[in-house]
Enzyme design. Structure first.
Site, PDB file in Angstrom:
ATOM      1  CD  GLU A   1      -2.707   0.411   2.705  1.00  0.00           C
ATOM      2  OE1 GLU A   1      -2.864  -0.756   3.134  1.00  0.00           O
ATOM      3  OE2 GLU A   1      -2.989   1.412   3.359  1.00  0.00           O
TER       4      GLU A   1
ATOM      5  CG  ASP B   1      -2.470   8.897   8.348  1.00  0.00           C
ATOM      6  OD1 ASP B   1      -2.486   7.670   8.525  1.00  0.00           O
ATOM      7  OD2 ASP B   1      -2.762   9.433   7.262  1.00  0.00           O
TER       8      ASP B   1
END
Lengths: 258, 398
Positions: free
Chosen positions: A46, A57
């Site tokens: 990924e 995040d």
């Protein structure tokens, strides 16, 4: 057949998906890191598109994004780098990114370039489901791309069913209510959630991500899903040492430490 | 709050025209969905309305005056009224929204409040209502802003809030917003996030605009008392995210005779790379959960804006305003630091009112719009200048 389906078909379970940020630690590291992961035996890769404001995040991935942007990483640059992705890398590759840079690049143009370089799927966490259905589903299909959706411990069963209908490839199970890299290890509460999802008998494969950082958490996750995703722990590894040998040993330590 | 239906307001899907929506990761979906599915029902109950109106009256000090600024009017060449939001408790209109949202958080059974703040005004307004209700409060503030706005940091601490430094990215408002969203992701069940402007995913822009709509609701009856009609010729307000402007325009959206002027901060000038004039410099994209207009690089990375006013120093505008811009309903005007500071002094000298630097931008715009001498113009004076004393001193030309 899409490489993602093929990987699940051939390898069954215990698939390891590793995330890293494009252009990190150095701008031209993207392809060498992907190749080292491939050679080290990961089952999916990924690649993150860096964004200035990555709300989902935690600090590790955000810092890698900030660095990648400072290095000069852009979507155009990434596609240039991925021009040589195939056949150097043969495992499935997904791009993960926030929607704004993709919209600015042009959604269809983005998908067309993904197909050209051999990308297999997209993870766009802030793309709303209704908008995917109405505006983008057909575009992804036109270019042979799979869209992967996230679910969390708070996602209702009804919504999970809907996501299962729309998903292709696999469902990304976020292991806890958290941003990336926030928590490590797996608690009993999480196991209850994993079991609940398992009991839903979804049509799609499932990979567990967030908080998977070593062999122990990887194996635990694999008891309840078809594999797991490592992100922040790998970013920390390449911040420290991004040589092919170090990457291959990182992968080995997660999958087969003995 | 009286119900308004308008093509300029949110539709049932959460969009203002093509702007708005909820572009959020799945981790935030349950939080936002809980709010979306409940907010209208809660804020339309008689009990909620009664509590909200009571607190606005007794605690905030509403209605705020609509004041005919006679000496300022002479210099402008129109009949200028000031809507005195600067006289609200805590010094700005921000508290209208935090009162509404704290009542909503209570109705939802939330135990903790988080908020983001730039200049600190929204942080103070949030810390204030949390103290009022005895609810825990955490305010995220960019590390750089904490240094620039120290008195407000201390104010929040005195009020019992915990102020957490946002150390990521550019360490300013947009990063404080990111950090607050991350906190919410990590604490989905017991926490309510009080966003301070008409930004963020649906339902925030609509909800905040509703809470601020009290501003134009009052202007209507106050103007009727003074002028015998409810509508002015023009309403002027500054726009960072756009909450005070949304409140000031709200009841005039469909009254197309009323010219709406939105004032953006042009910083050192729009061609200097030091500006926060979003509509002049930005283009369509997605920021903080909504489709709107934002300042960004060619590659879609969010640009750090600049303005002397911390409250206007935001790289986007709310979808409410993006729609007003796109549809041509509102005129957008840019005002530089220098023009705003001069206007702040002008208002101080003509009316004895030292405005917040944000609101000084709205005053400065009066020089940039042409009026007939009998035009009635309402300027939303969103905040008072106490917090900006240091900015005035540093600028020094008074």
């Amino acid at each position: 057949m899409n490489r993602i389906d093929q990987a699940f078909k051939e390898k069954g379970n215990q698939l390891l998906n590793v995330y890293f940020t494009a252009g990190y630690p150095a701008l031209e590291d993207t392809l060498p890191i992907a190749k080292a992961l491939n050679d080290g035996g990961v089952d999916l890769i990924e690649i993150g598109l860096p964004f200035s404001d990555p709300v989902a995040d935690g600090p590790t991935i955000q810092e890698s994004s900030t660095q990648a942007l400072a290095n000069g990483m852009t979507i155009s640059r990434l596609f240039e780098q991925l021009q040589d992705l195939r056949p150097q890398v043969d495992v499935p590759v997904l791009l993960m990114g926030y929607i704004n840079p993709v919209l600015q690049y042009g959604f269809e143009r983005f998908c067309a370039r993904c197909q050209e370089v051999g990308v297999d799927g997209l993870i766009l966490p802030d793309l709303p489901m209704y908008e995917y259905e109405e505006l983008y589903k057909d575009v992804l299909e036109k270019y042979g791309l799979y869209n992967v959706f996230l679910i969390t411990p708070q996602t209702s069963d009804e919504r999970i069913r809907k996501i299962d209908e729309l998903s292709k490839g696999f469902i990304y199970m976020v292991s806890s209510a958290s941003t990336t890299g926030a928590k490590s290890g797996i608690t009993n509460e999480q196991i209850a959630y994993f079991e609940r999802i398992k009991s839903l008998q979804l049509a799609n494969k499932r990979l567990i991500g967030f908080g998977i950082s070593n062999n122990e958490s990887f194996e635990k996750a694999c008891e309840f899903a078809d594999g797991a995703i490592v992100g922040s722990a790998f970013i920390k590894q390449i911040a420290n040492d991004s040589s092919a040998a170090a990457i291959q040993s990182f992968v080995k330590n997660i999958k087969h430490p003995k | 709050m009286s119900e308004v239906k308008s093509k300029y307001l949110v539709d049932e899907r959460g969009y203002f025209g093509k702007f708005g929506g909820a572009y959020i990761p799945e981790m935030l979906y349950p939080n936002v969905e809980e709010l979306r599915s409940a907010y209208l029902e809660i804020i339309e109950t008689p009990a909620f309305k009664a509590d909200f109106e009571q607190l606005l009256k007794d605690y905030v000090g509403r209605p705020t005056p609509l004041y005919h600024a006679a000496r300022l009017s002479e210099t402008i060449g129109a009949k200028v009224y000031l809507k005195r939001e600067d006289l609200c408790h805590t010094g700005a209109h921000k508290v209208n929204n935090t009162i509404g949202q704290i009542l909503l958080a209570q109705a939802l059974g939330k135990k903790r409040i988080i908020a983001e703040t730039g200049a600190g005004q929204h942080g103070v307004a949030t810390a204030t209502v949390c103290a009022l209700m005895g609810i825990d409060c955490i305010v995220y503030m960019g590390e750089i802003d904490m240094a620039r706005q120290k008195p407000n940091v201390e104010r929040m601490k005195i009020l019992g809030a915990e102020v957490r430094a946002a150390k990521s990215g550019s360490k300013t408002l947009k990063d404080a917003t990111n950090e607050a969203m991350r906190h919410w992701i990590n604490n989905p069940q017991d926490t309510h996030y009080i966003i301070g402007s008409v930004v963020g995913p649906h339902p925030y822009p609509d909800m905040v605009a509703r809470f601020q709509s009290v501003i134009s609701e009052e202007i209507k009856w106050q103007l009727e008392e003074k002028e015998g009609k409810t509508s002015p010729d023009c309403v002027v307000a500054c726009v960072g995210g756009g909450s005070n402007a949304a409140g000031a325009y709200y009841h005039y959206l469909d009254d197309e005779q009323v010219k709406l002027v939105a004032v953006e901060a042009s910083g050192l000038g729009n061609d200097t790379g030091k500006s926060a004039a979003t509509t002049a410099l930005g283009r369509e994209g997605v920021l903080h959960g909504s489709r709107t207009i934002l300042m960004q690089t060619d590659d879609g990375q969010v640009v750090e804006p600049y303005s002397i006013s911390a409250g206007l120093d935001y790289p986007g505008i709310g979808p409410f305003h993006a729609h007003l811009f796109d549809s041509g309903r509102a005129d957008f005007v840019g005002v530089t630091d220098e023009e705003a500071m001069k206007a702040g002094v002008l208002l101080s000298r003509t009316e004895g009112i030292i405005p917040a630097v944000e609101s000084a931008h709205a005053i400065a715009a009066l020089h940039k719009v042409s009026f007939e001498s009998d035009d009635i113009v309402v300027v939303n004076l969103s905040g008072r200048g106490d917090k900006d004393l240091e900015t005035y001193i540093k600028w020094g030309k008074y």
